[in-house]
Scaffold this motif. Structure first.
Motif, PDB file in Angstrom:
ATOM      1  N   GLU A   1     -45.184  94.277 -34.623  1.00 44.05           N
ATOM      2  CA  GLU A   1     -45.955  95.514 -34.717  1.00 44.05           C
ATOM      3  C   GLU A   1     -45.082  96.522 -35.441  1.00 44.05           C
ATOM      4  O   GLU A   1     -44.037  96.930 -34.932  1.00 44.05           O
ATOM      5  CB  GLU A   1     -46.344  96.027 -33.337  1.00 44.05           C
ATOM      6  N   LEU A   2     -45.503  96.910 -36.650  1.00 45.02           N
ATOM      7  CA  LEU A   2     -44.685  97.734 -37.525  1.00 45.02           C
ATOM      8  C   LEU A   2     -45.106  99.196 -37.514  1.00 45.02           C
ATOM      9  O   LEU A   2     -46.290  99.516 -37.397  1.00 45.02           O
ATOM     10  CB  LEU A   2     -44.791  97.225 -38.967  1.00 45.02           C
ATOM     11  N   SER A   3     -44.124 100.062 -37.692  1.00 43.15           N
ATOM     12  CA  SER A   3     -44.400 101.469 -37.948  1.00 43.15           C
ATOM     13  C   SER A   3     -45.078 101.585 -39.313  1.00 43.15           C
ATOM     14  O   SER A   3     -44.979 100.671 -40.142  1.00 43.15           O
ATOM     15  CB  SER A   3     -43.107 102.289 -37.954  1.00 43.15           C
ATOM     16  N   GLN A   4     -45.706 102.708 -39.544  1.00 43.44           N
ATOM     17  CA  GLN A   4     -46.404 102.954 -40.801  1.00 43.44           C
ATOM     18  C   GLN A   4     -45.456 102.806 -41.988  1.00 43.44           C
ATOM     19  O   GLN A   4     -44.311 103.255 -41.939  1.00 43.44           O
ATOM     20  CB  GLN A   4     -46.978 104.366 -40.777  1.00 43.44           C
ATOM     21  N   ASP A   5     -45.920 102.174 -43.040  1.00 44.87           N
ATOM     22  CA  ASP A   5     -45.238 102.045 -44.336  1.00 44.87           C
ATOM     23  C   ASP A   5     -44.032 101.106 -44.351  1.00 44.87           C
ATOM     24  O   ASP A   5     -43.380 100.962 -45.380  1.00 44.87           O
ATOM     25  CB  ASP A   5     -44.808 103.414 -44.886  1.00 44.87           C
TER      26      ASP A   5
END
Length: 150
Positions: free
Chosen positions: A129-133
Motif C-alpha cells: 500500500e503506497l503513499s501518493q505518487d
C-alpha cells in the motif's frame, strides 16, 4: 473539485529521499500521520537553514540508518493531510531528492515502522500500500539512473 484555500496557513517544506540501489528503491512504512501504514520514501520537514540535500540525507539516516549523499532534485509534489471530512489540516510541498547509497542496510527508526529495498514490480503489483505518487517518483528516479522501466 477546487480546494478551499486558507490564506492564514502556509505550506510546509519537506523532502523525500529517493534512494536507489541497482534496480531497487528504499521505502519505509510510516507509523505516524499522515500516511500511517503506507509505504513511501524516507523524509520529513526541513529544518530552518538546512538545504534540501542536507535534509534528505539527514531524514534518510534518521529513519533507516542508511548513509547516502544527495544528488539532483527530481521533482516537487503536493501532499495533504486531511481530516475525515476532507478538510486540509496540513499542506506539504515535498522535494524529491535523488540520493546515492554509500553504506548501511535499512533498519526502521524514528517515525518508520518498517524499511526495505523493493523492486519496481513490487510497487506495481499491488502488494504494497503506497503513499501518493510513490510509483511515479520511483519510475522517474530509475529512468534518470538509466534503469529500464516497464
Amino acid at each position: 473539485m477546487q480546494a478551499v484555500v486558507d490564506n492564514k496557513k502556509t505550506p510546509v517544506a519537506a523532502v523525500i529521499a529517493v534512494l536507489l540501489r541497482g534496480d531497487e528503491v528504499l521505502l519505509v512504512s510510516r507509523k505516524n500521520p499522515p500516511d500511517v501504514g503506507l509505504w513511501g520514501f524516507p523524509g520529513g520537514k526541513m529544518d530552518f537553514g538546512e538545504t534540501m540535500e542536507e535534509a534528505a540525507v539527514r531524514e534518510l539516516y534518521e529513519e533507516t540508518g542508511v548513509r547516502a549523499h544527495a544528488g539532483q532534485v527530481l521533482t516537487a509534489l503536493n501532499a495533504y493531510d486531511k481530516d475525515e471530512a476532507g478538510r486540509i489540516l496540513q499542506h506539504f510541498v515535498l522535494l524529491a531528492v535523488l540520493c546515492v547509497w554509500q553504506s548501511g542496510e535499512p533498519v526502521a527508526a524514528d517515525d518508520a515502522e518498517d524499511a526495505g529495498w523493493f523492486r519496481l514490480s513490487a510497487l506495481q503489483d499491488g502488494t504494497l500500500e503506497l503513499s501518493q505518487d510513490v510509483l511515479e517518483v520511483a519510475q522517474l528516479a530509475l529512468r534518470v539512473q538509466g534503469v529500464a522501466v516497464s
